[in-house]
Each structure stands twice: as C-alpha cells, then as structure tokens.
Design an enzyme around this catalytic site. Sequence first.
Site, PDB file in Angstrom:
ATOM      1  N   LYS A  43       9.847  18.881  21.125  1.00 18.10           N
ATOM      2  CA  LYS A  43       8.413  18.957  20.915  1.00 18.10           C
ATOM      3  C   LYS A  43       7.667  18.125  21.944  1.00 18.10           C
ATOM      4  CE  LYS A  43       9.503  18.623  16.026  1.00 18.10           C
ATOM      5  NZ  LYS A  43       9.480  17.628  14.917  1.00 18.10           N
ATOM      6  N   GLU A  99       8.884  19.561  30.945  1.00 18.24           N
ATOM      7  CA  GLU A  99       9.518  18.511  30.133  1.00 18.24           C
ATOM      8  C   GLU A  99       8.629  17.276  30.094  1.00 18.24           C
ATOM      9  OE1 GLU A  99      11.134  17.549  27.833  1.00 18.24           O
ATOM     10  OE2 GLU A  99      13.225  17.074  28.283  1.00 18.24           O
ATOM     11  N   ASP A 100       8.763  16.496  29.042  1.00 16.06           N
ATOM     12  CA  ASP A 100       7.974  15.263  28.948  1.00 16.06           C
ATOM     13  C   ASP A 100       8.552  14.164  29.830  1.00 16.06           C
ATOM     14  OD1 ASP A 100      10.248  14.949  27.368  1.00 16.06           O
ATOM     15  OD2 ASP A 100       9.178  14.302  25.575  1.00 16.06           O
ATOM     16  N   ASP A 103      15.367  11.315  31.429  1.00 17.79           N
ATOM     17  CA  ASP A 103      15.963  10.007  31.199  1.00 17.79           C
ATOM     18  C   ASP A 103      17.404  10.052  31.736  1.00 17.79           C
ATOM     19  OD1 ASP A 103      15.871   7.379  29.916  1.00 17.79           O
ATOM     20  OD2 ASP A 103      17.049   8.237  28.299  1.00 17.79           O
ATOM     21  N   VAL A 153       8.666   4.663  26.141  1.00 19.52           N
ATOM     22  CA  VAL A 153       7.249   5.014  26.060  1.00 19.52           C
ATOM     23  C   VAL A 153       6.995   6.057  24.975  1.00 19.52           C
ATOM     24  CG1 VAL A 153       6.627   4.389  28.428  1.00 19.52           C
ATOM     25  CG2 VAL A 153       7.563   6.661  27.969  1.00 19.52           C
TER      26      VAL A 153
HETATM   27  P1  IMP Z   1      17.714  12.861  28.548  1.00 17.62           P
HETATM   28  O1  IMP Z   1      18.534  14.016  28.082  1.00 17.62           O
HETATM   29  O2  IMP Z   1      18.422  11.546  28.345  1.00 17.62           O
HETATM   30  O3  IMP Z   1      17.190  13.021  29.946  1.00 17.62           O
HETATM   31  O4  IMP Z   1      16.541  12.716  27.532  1.00 17.62           O
HETATM   32  C1  IMP Z   1      15.407  13.414  27.601  1.00 17.62           C
HETATM   33  C2  IMP Z   1      14.710  13.360  26.271  1.00 17.62           C
HETATM   34  O5  IMP Z   1      14.854  12.073  25.646  1.00 17.62           O
HETATM   35  C3  IMP Z   1      13.247  13.555  26.476  1.00 17.62           C
HETATM   36  O6  IMP Z   1      12.917  14.905  26.363  1.00 17.62           O
HETATM   37  C4  IMP Z   1      12.657  12.731  25.358  1.00 17.62           C
HETATM   38  O7  IMP Z   1      12.529  13.524  24.212  1.00 17.62           O
HETATM   39  C5  IMP Z   1      13.655  11.642  25.094  1.00 17.62           C
HETATM   40  N1  IMP Z   1      13.249  10.368  25.725  1.00 17.62           N
HETATM   41  C6  IMP Z   1      13.797   9.758  26.788  1.00 17.62           C
HETATM   42  N2  IMP Z   1      13.162   8.622  27.108  1.00 17.62           N
HETATM   43  C7  IMP Z   1      12.155   8.510  26.208  1.00 17.62           C
HETATM   44  C8  IMP Z   1      11.101   7.555  26.015  1.00 17.62           C
HETATM   45  O8  IMP Z   1      10.939   6.543  26.732  1.00 17.62           O
HETATM   46  N3  IMP Z   1      10.261   7.790  24.975  1.00 17.62           N
HETATM   47  C9  IMP Z   1      10.372   8.874  24.163  1.00 17.62           C
HETATM   48  N4  IMP Z   1      11.324   9.799  24.320  1.00 17.62           N
HETATM   49  C10 IMP Z   1      12.207   9.630  25.324  1.00 17.62           C
HETATM   50 MG    MG Z   2      12.025  15.789  24.619  1.00 19.96          MG
END
Ligand code: IMP
Ligand code: MG
Length: 175
Positions: A43, A99-100, A103, A153
């Site tokens: 979301k 994407e938001d 990470d 964040v």
């Molecule tokens: P990744 O798969 O580790 O790259 O994670 C990506 C997802 O983790 C994003 O779409 C977010 O939903 C969540 N996420 C990663 N860092 C944060 C943050 O600092 N705040 C809130 N959600 C995060």
């Molecule tokens: Mg996400």
Amino acid sequence: MMDTSKLRVFITAERIQERIKELGAEITADYPDGIIYLVCILKGACMFHADLARAINRHTRLDFIGISSYGKGKTSSGQVRLTKDLDSPIEGADILIVEDIVDSGVTLNYLTQVLQQRKPKSVRIATLLDKPERRQRPVDVHYVGFQIPDEFVVGYGLDFAEDYRNLKDICILSE
Ligand code: IMP
Ligand code: MG
C-alpha cells in the site's frame, strides 16, 4: 489523536510535490509514445502513485499489485509474497513500477523477475525514496525522488505497523 511525539519532519509535503513534478517531467520526456502502465506497489506507494500519475503528461493506465515482504517490525522478513496481482496482462507493454522506498531490494528484485516473465516491452522502476546503504539484492532503479540515510521513515503512504500513512510530510520515526 495520533501520537506524534516520536516523529520528526524529514521531507516536507511541499518538497515532495516539487520533486514529483520534476520526476513527472523527466518521465514524460523519456517515453515519447504509447501507453505507460503505472504499477503501484500496495500500500505504501499509493500516495506517490496518485501524485506521480498526475505529473506525467502521457497516456497512462493505472494498475496495482500487492507484495508483502515486511512483517510488523522495521526489518524485512526476506520472504516475498504476491498478495494481489495486476488486473491486466502486460505483454508488450511499457511498465513503470511505482514504489515508496527501496531498502534491502528484496521486494523489487523479486517483482521485476515476476513481471519480466510476462514479456513486457520494458520495465522501469520509480521510487520516491532510496536507502542505498541497506541494499542486499541488486535493483536497477531509473527514477529516484530522494536518496536517504538509514533511518526509518513514515508518512505519505509509508507506515509503521499500518500507522502514520496519512501524514503529509515524510517523518523520521524514533523510539
Ligand atoms: P525491501 O524489500 O527491503 O527493499 O523493502 C521495501 C519495502 O519495505 C518498502 O516497500 C516498504 O514498504 C518497507 N520499508 C523499507 N524501509 C522502510 C521505512 O523506512 N519506512 C517504512 N517502510 C519501509
Ligand atoms: Mg511497500
């Protein structure tokens, strides 16, 4: 009332909107013709998707995909799951994943592979935020709003355990 004592404004609503206008102009210039399919990752990306779509001066279609890689904490579970699929086939289409935040890269590394199997014409990624220090899997991100340090964040779609998504600013959440 929402508890705001642990929040510190990091990127203001105004700055977010300025940057989205720039990204929209860049995307408009990069895709000369045809339909751009803007795929929102639910979301967290919902606000960015809605604002970016209106900053792009092209024929677009909006679609949504649900992916879950996070538990209720602040760190990735490393497990990725499709919770809602796209409504339309994407073969031969120009796909822009919205994407938001990137990470670890686990989510987008997985999603890019899933979508590539459907033989789109192109797949690019637009993310509002990027935490490059945290990367564990390679992700090829074409459009980045802001590179940020390793802080957790919330706001403007981003949550902590489903809270804070409707904040207008992006804030650092501290314990
Ligand atoms: P990744 O798969 O580790 O790259 O994670 C990506 C997802 O983790 C994003 O779409 C977010 O939903 C969540 N996420 C990663 N860092 C944060 C943050 O600092 N705040 C809130 N959600 C995060
Ligand atoms: Mg996400």
